[in-house]
Design a protein around this motif. Structure first.
Motif, PDB file in Angstrom:
ATOM      1  N   VAL A 166     -11.941 -29.934  30.450  1.00 22.45           N
ATOM      2  CA  VAL A 166     -11.955 -30.733  29.196  1.00 22.45           C
ATOM      3  C   VAL A 166     -10.336 -31.094  29.045  1.00 22.45           C
ATOM      4  CG1 VAL A 166     -12.086 -30.765  26.812  1.00 22.45           C
ATOM      5  CG2 VAL A 166     -13.977 -29.989  28.493  1.00 22.45           C
ATOM      6  N   SER A 167      -9.615 -29.978  29.173  1.00 17.00           N
ATOM      7  CA  SER A 167      -7.999 -30.007  28.889  1.00 17.00           C
ATOM      8  C   SER A 167      -7.447 -30.994  29.813  1.00 17.00           C
ATOM      9  CB  SER A 167      -7.470 -28.647  29.185  1.00 17.00           C
ATOM     10  OG  SER A 167      -5.951 -28.682  29.194  1.00 17.00           O
ATOM     11  N   GLY A 168      -8.173 -30.963  31.247  1.00 17.45           N
ATOM     12  CA  GLY A 168      -7.486 -31.817  32.159  1.00 17.45           C
ATOM     13  C   GLY A 168      -7.915 -33.341  31.861  1.00 17.45           C
ATOM     14  N   GLY A 169      -8.915 -33.636  31.408  1.00 15.66           N
ATOM     15  CA  GLY A 169      -9.495 -35.075  30.823  1.00 15.66           C
ATOM     16  C   GLY A 169      -8.644 -35.409  29.883  1.00 15.66           C
ATOM     17  N   ILE A 170      -8.420 -34.792  28.655  1.00 11.70           N
ATOM     18  CA  ILE A 170      -7.878 -34.969  27.679  1.00 11.70           C
ATOM     19  C   ILE A 170      -6.257 -35.372  28.008  1.00 11.70           C
ATOM     20  CG2 ILE A 170      -6.742 -34.258  25.428  1.00 11.70           C
ATOM     21  CD1 ILE A 170      -9.043 -32.849  25.116  1.00 11.70           C
ATOM     22  N   SER A 171      -5.638 -34.595  29.014  1.00  8.29           N
ATOM     23  CA  SER A 171      -4.232 -34.695  29.443  1.00  8.29           C
ATOM     24  C   SER A 171      -4.195 -36.055  30.276  1.00  8.29           C
ATOM     25  CB  SER A 171      -3.856 -33.528  30.337  1.00  8.29           C
ATOM     26  OG  SER A 171      -3.958 -32.292  29.616  1.00  8.29           O
ATOM     27  N   GLY A 196      -5.711 -26.927  33.015  1.00  6.72           N
ATOM     28  CA  GLY A 196      -6.205 -28.374  32.830  1.00  6.72           C
ATOM     29  C   GLY A 196      -5.150 -29.321  32.773  1.00  6.72           C
ATOM     30  N   ILE A 197      -4.211 -28.911  31.959  1.00 11.00           N
ATOM     31  CA  ILE A 197      -2.756 -29.639  31.904  1.00 11.00           C
ATOM     32  C   ILE A 197      -2.100 -29.811  33.389  1.00 11.00           C
ATOM     33  CG2 ILE A 197      -0.567 -29.849  30.878  1.00 11.00           C
ATOM     34  CD1 ILE A 197      -1.861 -28.389  28.341  1.00 11.00           C
ATOM     35  N   ILE A 198      -2.138 -28.616  33.883  1.00  8.37           N
ATOM     36  CA  ILE A 198      -1.251 -28.403  35.441  1.00  8.37           C
ATOM     37  C   ILE A 198      -2.032 -29.471  36.202  1.00  8.37           C
ATOM     38  CG2 ILE A 198      -0.777 -27.257  37.048  1.00  8.37           C
ATOM     39  CD1 ILE A 198      -0.241 -24.928  35.250  1.00  8.37           C
ATOM     40  N   THR A 199      -3.443 -29.467  36.269  1.00 13.51           N
ATOM     41  CA  THR A 199      -4.229 -30.140  37.033  1.00 13.51           C
ATOM     42  C   THR A 199      -4.114 -31.625  36.906  1.00 13.51           C
ATOM     43  OG1 THR A 199      -6.140 -28.519  37.046  1.00 13.51           O
ATOM     44  CG2 THR A 199      -6.760 -30.761  37.612  1.00 13.51           C
TER      45      THR A 199
END
Length: 411
Positions: free
Chosen positions: A298-303, A17-20
């Motif tokens: 979810v991780s991408g959204g937060i990032s 997600g962070i990479i996305t």
């Protein structure tokens, strides 16, 4: 002995997600800024638009992923931003009219989820015609790197070199690395020339009261809606399906449409399902347990929410860039999309002439009655295809060949 899904590491989807978010944001935010500036936004309004877009689709991602337990990623409409750049040369209606058009786009996306016939209508536009229009819109921006190289070789060459080398060995990070290089070049340029700017460095929101102009709605809002649907939402559904996930169409259109409506008065042009970056959160890189890949969303959204904090500073830095350098980076970001659009436009013989007319109409940027070339490109493509298809049904351009082409196209 197999590993149970419950024991699989949560690190993989979080990292994916962070990479996305990093790849999605850094690879195309320059296109968004250039598009908003092209239709009248000042640097402060462009920074507001970038912030509004990032926050709305980040929250939308969180909602959709938590509710559906699927790795649904959202994004701003990069092809739509490129269309704004192309329209900017002949656009004189002002920023408020552009914001009114963005609001209409949001309402059309909402209506697409509520009214199946509207989605079917968009689906009836032949894919080669839509791809040809997109390719024509992107052409000007994709020429920008070479124009910038000719005008300012010392500033542009490092960016092109880093992008080309990274494309060979670090494909996913080619655009982010090119962007970092561009930022270094811009900072060096500013240090040497001492250029100043009054734009705020911190993230901020600027309200713009929409103005509804019929010619802008027809010439800007409708093409922006078509490009967003055909080049983002439809491929986004296909990408998720390729990884075994069904997209909840109505909820997705409601969230993206409502997000666009909310973000429009603050400068956001359109949000939609992600296409290219969707694969990063839905694929194997997000973990072997498919049931937990929604965590990547979810991780991408937060990032993305974290990255939104940099919106003001990034727009300020790009405002300091030498003329043409920002467009050169945007052109590199869109080069693959341009190539794919060309391929999709001219693969089928049945559509080749109609696609060619669509492409040159969009590329020429012709404007009639204040309506931009993107709209007329679709009209020209549909009309010419209709005429040629009827002629081909009789005997074809050279005897029976027209029937064979249609059969090949159907296959």
């Amino acid at each position: 002995m197999t590993t149970s899904p419950a024991s699989s590491s949560i690190t993989e989807p979080i990292t994916a997600g962070i990479i996305t978010a990093l790849v999605g944001f850094t690879s195309s935010f320059v296109v968004v800024v250039a598009g908003l500036r092209a239709v009248g936004a000042d640097p402060g309004q462009a920074a507001s638009g970038l912030l509004a877009l990032t926050v709305t689709f980040a929250i939308g991602m969180l909602v959709l992923c938590v509710v559906t337990r699927r790795p649904i990623t959202l994004a701003w409409s990069t092809p739509g931003a490129a269309m704004l750049v192309a329209a900017g040369a002949d656009y004189h209606a002002g920023w408020r009219a552009a914001v009114g058009a963005f609001l209409v786009v949001g309402m059309l996306i909402l209506a697409t989820g509520l009214i199946p016939a509207l989605g079917d209508l968009i689906g009836r536009i032949p894919a080669p015609i839509a791809q040809a229009m997109l390719a024509g819109v992107l052409l000007t921006l994709c020429l920008a790197p070479m124009k910038s190289l000719a005008a300012q070789p010392l500033l542009t060459l490092p960016i092109l070199a880093v992008w080309l080398i990274a494309t060979r060995w670090l494909t996913r990070w080619a655009l982010p690395l090119a962007l970092v290089t561009a930022l270094v070049v811009i900072c060096s340029y500013v240090a040497v020339h001492g250029v100043g700017v009054t734009t705020q460095w911190w993230p901020h929101i600027a309200w713009t009261t929409p103005k509804f102009d019929v010619s802008v709605i027809v010439g800007l809002a409708i093409p922006l809606y078509v490009v967003t649907m055909a080049s983002q939402n439809v491929p986004g559904v296909a990408v998720l399906k390729s990884f075994g996930y069904e997209t909840p169409w109505r909820p997705a259109m409601f969230v993206t449409g409502m997000g666009t409506v909310i973000g429009a008065p603050f400068g956001g042009h359109a949000i939609n399902l992600a296409a290219l970056s969707a694969a990063l959160a839905a694929g194997e890189e997000a973990g072997t347990d498919r049931a937990r890949r929604w965590i990547a969303g979810v991780s991408g959204g937060i990032s993305y929410l974290v990255l939104a904090l940099a919106s003001g500073a990034l727009v300020t830095i790009t405002a300091l860039a030498p003329p043409g350098l920002l467009e050169a980076v945007a052109g590199l970001a869109l080069l693959a999309t341009f190539a794919n659009a060309l391929l999709g436009a001219f693969t089928h013989n049945e559509f080749r002439i109609a696609s060619g007319l669509t492409f040159v109409t969009a590329a020429a940027g012709v404007t009639f009655w204040g309506i931009s070339g993107a709209f007329w490109a679709i009209v020209v493509g549909l009309v010419s295809h209709g005429v040629l298809r009827r002629r081909g049904s009789a005997s074809g351009p050279d005897g029976h060949r027209g029937v064979e082409d249609r059969e090949r196209s159907a296959q």
